[in-house]
Enzyme design. Structure first.
Site, PDB file in Angstrom:
ATOM      1  N   GLU A 186       0.816  -1.206   0.000  1.00 59.92           N
ATOM      2  CA  GLU A 186       0.000   0.000   0.000  1.00 59.92           C
ATOM      3  C   GLU A 186       0.854   1.262   0.000  1.00 59.92           C
ATOM      4  O   GLU A 186       1.485   1.594   0.999  1.00 59.92           O
ATOM      5  CB  GLU A 186      -0.933   0.027   1.216  1.00 59.92           C
ATOM      6  CG  GLU A 186      -1.860   1.228   1.201  1.00 59.92           C
ATOM      7  CD  GLU A 186      -2.833   1.246   2.359  1.00 59.92           C
ATOM      8  OE1 GLU A 186      -3.777   2.052   2.310  1.00 59.92           O
ATOM      9  OE2 GLU A 186      -2.647   0.460   3.318  1.00 59.92           O
ATOM     10  N   GLU A 281     -11.916   1.968   4.226  1.00 60.14           N
ATOM     11  CA  GLU A 281     -10.931   2.381   5.225  1.00 60.14           C
ATOM     12  C   GLU A 281     -10.973   3.895   5.414  1.00 60.14           C
ATOM     13  O   GLU A 281     -10.093   4.635   4.976  1.00 60.14           O
ATOM     14  CB  GLU A 281      -9.522   1.909   4.860  1.00 60.14           C
ATOM     15  CG  GLU A 281      -8.610   1.966   6.077  1.00 60.14           C
ATOM     16  CD  GLU A 281      -7.175   1.600   5.784  1.00 60.14           C
ATOM     17  OE1 GLU A 281      -6.568   0.941   6.629  1.00 60.14           O
ATOM     18  OE2 GLU A 281      -6.664   1.990   4.720  1.00 60.14           O
TER      19      GLU A 281
END
Length: 305
Positions: A186, A281
């Site tokens: 990520e 998220e």
């Protein structure tokens, strides 16, 4: 909102019963038909998003998410839960036919343990986290785990740092491959000290690792901040993207609260035949039941393409 806040919230475990709140149903359009109505894409909430209605018990909230039409969850802090709770969560997800999204590999790269430095002690900590993650993944049937390589080691040339990261990730991929688990890298926007920040940079690293167990986690919130041009860059790097996360910018709240046209982004993902998880998220623009209603309505809106 930082990743540590999600992990902290995920650790708050207080027992409560689960029910489908009538006020929530009444406040949503076509509420009688909404319960258990799924979405076109597989959006995954995390613990705390529906705690006002479902209570703070993890399993109760999973059931409540299912009742709202969600078919996956995320839980960054899963490694911090007890083995017993992990097993119970896995059993409930299997019973409901829900998927487990990402959790974060313990010490899978951070400022104090960066893979860019090429130090064996850092690699050893990372590999232990990978091995521990395999056991956790077995309990909850997880197929994706999040890895962040850590900060720059600015005393080294960027090419050497990149090579160090690639070599460390190759070792991690060797651990995950036999179990069909994919570590998703990520790129983040939290601080300029982070080594991994851009989509094309992550794409280059995944190509070099050359493993089905090393792919990209594309978080549109972070990439809107870092580079923009979301759909075009996703398209260029598509064959290395295995997981999507979202949050609007500015603010990192639910879609429709910021500048990202998520209806178009989600329509593009749908037309790309994306069958993976879209992790929610982000935080919420409002608190309590009002916030829960706004959250669900926002996803119903952007999913209506």
């Amino acid at each position: 909102m930082k990743r540590s806040d999600f992990v902290k919230n995920a650790s708050l475990l207080v027992g409560s019963s689960v029910f489908f709140d009538s006020s929530l149903k009444a406040s949503m359009p076509d509420s009688n038909n909404m319960k258990n109505q799924t979405f076109k894409l597989d959006y995954a909430p995390h613990q705390g998003m529906f705690s006002t209605s479902a209570g703070k018990d993890f399993l109760s909230e999973i059931q409540y998410m299912y009742d709202l039409g969600f078919r996956s969850i995320e839980d960054n802090g899963m490694p911090g839960r007890s083995v017993e709770e992990q097993k119970k969560a896995g059993e409930l997800l299997a019973k409901l036919g829900m998927r487990m999204g990402v959790f974060v590999v313990p010490k899978g790269g951070n400022g104090a343990n960066t893979l860019a430095a090429g130090k064996q002690e850092h690699v050893d900590v990372f590999l232990k986290g990978c091995r521990d993650s395999v056991e956790i993944a077995k309990r909850v049937n997880a197929k994706w785990v999040t890895v962040v390589p850590g900060d720059y080691e600015r005393r080294l040339p960027i090419g050497v740092q990149t090579a160090n990261v690639i070599e460390g990730l190759k070792r991690g991929a060797e651990i995950f491959e036999p179990y069909g688990i994919t570590m998703v890298l990520e790129p983040l926007s939290d601080t300029p000290d982070l080594f991994l920040r851009f989509t094309d940079q992550t794409y280059e690293i995944c190509k070099a690792v050359n493993s089905p167990s090393c792919k990209i986690l594309y978080d549109a919130y972070h990439q809107q901040k870092n580079e923009g041009n979301l759909i075009n860059l996703m398209n260029q790097c598509w064959n290395e993207i295995a997981y999507i996360q979202v949050g609007d910018n500015p603010g990192r709240k639910e879609p429709t609260t910021g500048e990202i046209n998520y209806k178009n982004v989600f329509k593009w993902l749908y037309e790309k035949n994306y069958k993976g998880i879209v992790g929610m998220e982000h935080g919420m623009s409002k608190s309590g039941k009002e916030g829960e209603i706004a959250l669900v309505n926002a996803y119903r809106e952007v999913d209506n393409f």
